[in-house]
Design an enzyme around this catalytic site. Structure first.
Site, mmCIF file in Angstrom:
data_model
loop_
_atom_site.group_PDB
_atom_site.id
_atom_site.type_symbol
_atom_site.label_atom_id
_atom_site.label_comp_id
_atom_site.label_asym_id
_atom_site.label_seq_id
_atom_site.Cartn_x
_atom_site.Cartn_y
_atom_site.Cartn_z
ATOM 1 N N SER A 88 0.803 -1.219 0.000
ATOM 2 C CA SER A 88 0.000 0.000 0.000
ATOM 3 C C SER A 88 0.836 1.270 0.000
ATOM 4 O O SER A 88 0.297 2.368 0.131
ATOM 5 C CB SER A 88 -0.959 -0.012 1.200
ATOM 6 O OG SER A 88 -0.257 -0.300 2.368
ATOM 7 N N THR A 190 -1.779 3.904 4.325
ATOM 8 C CA THR A 190 -0.789 4.966 4.308
ATOM 9 C C THR A 190 0.187 4.847 5.449
ATOM 10 O O THR A 190 -0.197 4.482 6.542
ATOM 11 C CB THR A 190 -1.549 6.302 4.475
ATOM 12 O OG1 THR A 190 -2.548 6.343 3.491
ATOM 13 C CG2 THR A 190 -0.631 7.484 4.388
ATOM 14 N N THR A 208 1.802 7.000 0.212
ATOM 15 C CA THR A 208 0.862 5.910 -0.069
ATOM 16 C C THR A 208 0.806 5.607 -1.562
ATOM 17 O O THR A 208 1.120 6.471 -2.398
ATOM 18 C CB THR A 208 -0.554 6.301 0.410
ATOM 19 O OG1 THR A 208 -1.418 5.170 0.321
ATOM 20 C CG2 THR A 208 -1.143 7.421 -0.417
ATOM 21 N N ARG A 218 -7.365 9.018 -9.577
ATOM 22 C CA ARG A 218 -7.822 9.320 -8.208
ATOM 23 C C ARG A 218 -6.642 9.690 -7.302
ATOM 24 O O ARG A 218 -5.596 9.069 -7.330
ATOM 25 C CB ARG A 218 -8.548 8.101 -7.652
ATOM 26 C CG ARG A 218 -9.107 8.286 -6.237
ATOM 27 C CD ARG A 218 -8.172 7.736 -5.186
ATOM 28 N NE ARG A 218 -8.759 7.798 -3.846
ATOM 29 C CZ ARG A 218 -8.069 7.598 -2.735
ATOM 30 N NH1 ARG A 218 -6.783 7.303 -2.790
ATOM 31 N NH2 ARG A 218 -8.653 7.673 -1.570
ATOM 32 N N THR A 241 -4.631 8.064 8.107
ATOM 33 C CA THR A 241 -4.612 6.875 7.256
ATOM 34 C C THR A 241 -6.065 6.450 7.033
ATOM 35 O O THR A 241 -6.939 6.794 7.818
ATOM 36 C CB THR A 241 -3.791 5.742 7.912
ATOM 37 O OG1 THR A 241 -3.772 4.615 7.034
ATOM 38 C CG2 THR A 241 -4.366 5.322 9.252
ATOM 39 N N GLY A 242 -6.298 5.721 5.976
ATOM 40 C CA GLY A 242 -7.660 5.263 5.704
ATOM 41 C C GLY A 242 -8.227 5.894 4.447
ATOM 42 O O GLY A 242 -7.482 6.323 3.570
HETATM 43 N N1 GLY Z 1 -5.229 7.577 2.794
HETATM 44 C C1 GLY Z 1 -4.728 7.262 1.538
HETATM 45 C C2 GLY Z 1 -5.658 7.388 0.437
HETATM 46 O O1 GLY Z 1 -6.855 7.455 0.638
HETATM 47 O O2 GLY Z 1 -5.215 7.405 -0.677
#
Ligand code: GLY
Length: 330
Positions: A88, A190, A208, A218, A241-242
């Protein structure tokens, strides 16, 4: 907000436990306990999202030798960017739905200088490119092909970031192509890292490969200063993160630093940041968000929506991996 269930997952001892108690609101929950992860007066210190011992150990090595918080966070997160078993972040990251690994990262120092790259391809260390943007351009953010061209001009080598493992998984995903993020697997994304150095200065970094199988183009919260990361050397720093879309909608990291400025502890501020996201989602909480924060006194805090989020600290007292306190959706 309706009555909800909160649990403390932290293994940091009895202080502040509200184990399985029912409380009326997040604010009430916060008032009923102490900051659970106070690591007072321990400077320097580094804290990172998730269980990333190699990253925090590297960051600590820099701090322990008297290095700057900025060098510490850059060196720390580079460990994960280069680790192909981490799918990730950086090389080995899961691709977008077209099979391209695209990376987002940012970095911010104690003077408010910041740099960021978004949708960067073919470069293993986006955080270091972000630092170059910060230090060697008049800009804050470079994107896509421009960011890649800039990186190459600065001496970064181009590399294929799609490993066999991530390619195979993507090909398997394409058989059904039903995009449904799995909490704590696809969103386990992340690395955000915050540090205080021996001079008492704060810095942070966030990097990330974003959400697996995202729509091409995106970009999440991680490269967005204020959302994925914010540092204010007078107050503290926060990172997220998330699911990035949720963090962007609340300008999460900036919010958490501002809440600390108003007197909240890092723990209280992280909880309030999560509460804002809960409020916006009106009870639909089938996703992962986690925040970590640190203040100038070296107190840390962390909070997430779904259980499963951990954070790692490294200081002169050694390193710890701590399950974050979490809000469990009703
Ligand atoms: N938190 C990383 C993302 O949504 O790309």
């Amino acid at each position: 907000m309706k009555r909800r269930k909160f649990v403390k997952n932290s293994g940091l001892g009895a202080a502040g436990i509200i184990s399985a108690s029912l409380v009326n609101s997040c604010a009430e929950a916060t008032e009923k306990k102490d900051a659970p992860a106070a690591i007072n007066a321990l400077k320097p210190i580094v804290i990172a999202t998730w269980d990333v011992p190699n990253a925090t150990a590297k960051a600590w090595e820099v701090l322990d030798k008297g290095g700057s918080a900025l060098d510490s966070v850059e060196q720390g997160v580079r460990m994960e960017e280069a680790d192909i078993s981490n799918q990730s972040v950086g090389k080995g990251g899961r691709p977008d739905r077209d099979g391209n690994v695209t990376l987002d990262a940012c970095i911010m120092d104690h003077q408010g200088n910041c740099g960021s790259v978004v949708y960067l391809q073919n470069i293993v260390h986006p955080v270091s490119v972000a630092r170059k943007v910060m230090e060697e351009t008049p800009h804050v953010m470079l994107a896509g092909k421009g960011a890649e061209k800039f990186a190459v001009e600065k001496g970064f080598q181009k590399e294929n970031l799609l490993t066999d493992k991530s390619k195979l998984e993507w090909e398997k995903w394409k058989e059904t192509a039903e995009y449904k993020p799995i909490i704590n697997i696809e969103n386990h994304d992340t690395i955000g890292m915050l540090a205080i150095d021996q001079a008492g200065n704060l810095s942070g970094a966030c990097t990330t490969s974003g959400m697996a199988y995202k729509i091409a183009g995106r970009v999440g919260d991680s490269p967005i200063i204020g959302a994925g990361l914010f540092v204010d050397n007078e107050v503290g720093a926060a990172t997220a993160t998330g699911v990035g879309e949720e963090v962007v909608r609340t300008v999460g990291s900036f919010l958490i630093v501002e809440l600390m400025r108003q007197g909240k502890s890092p723990q209280q501020a992280c909880e309030e940041g999560v509460r804002r996201i809960i409020e916006k989602n009106k009870g639909k909480l089938d996703f992962q968000i986690g925040f970590i924060a640190i203040n100038k006194e070296g107190q840390v805090g962390a909070y997430c929506i779904q259980p499963g989020f951990t954070y790692r600290t490294y200081s002169s007292e050694g390193h710890t991996n701590t399950p974050s306190m979490s809000h469990i959706p009703a």
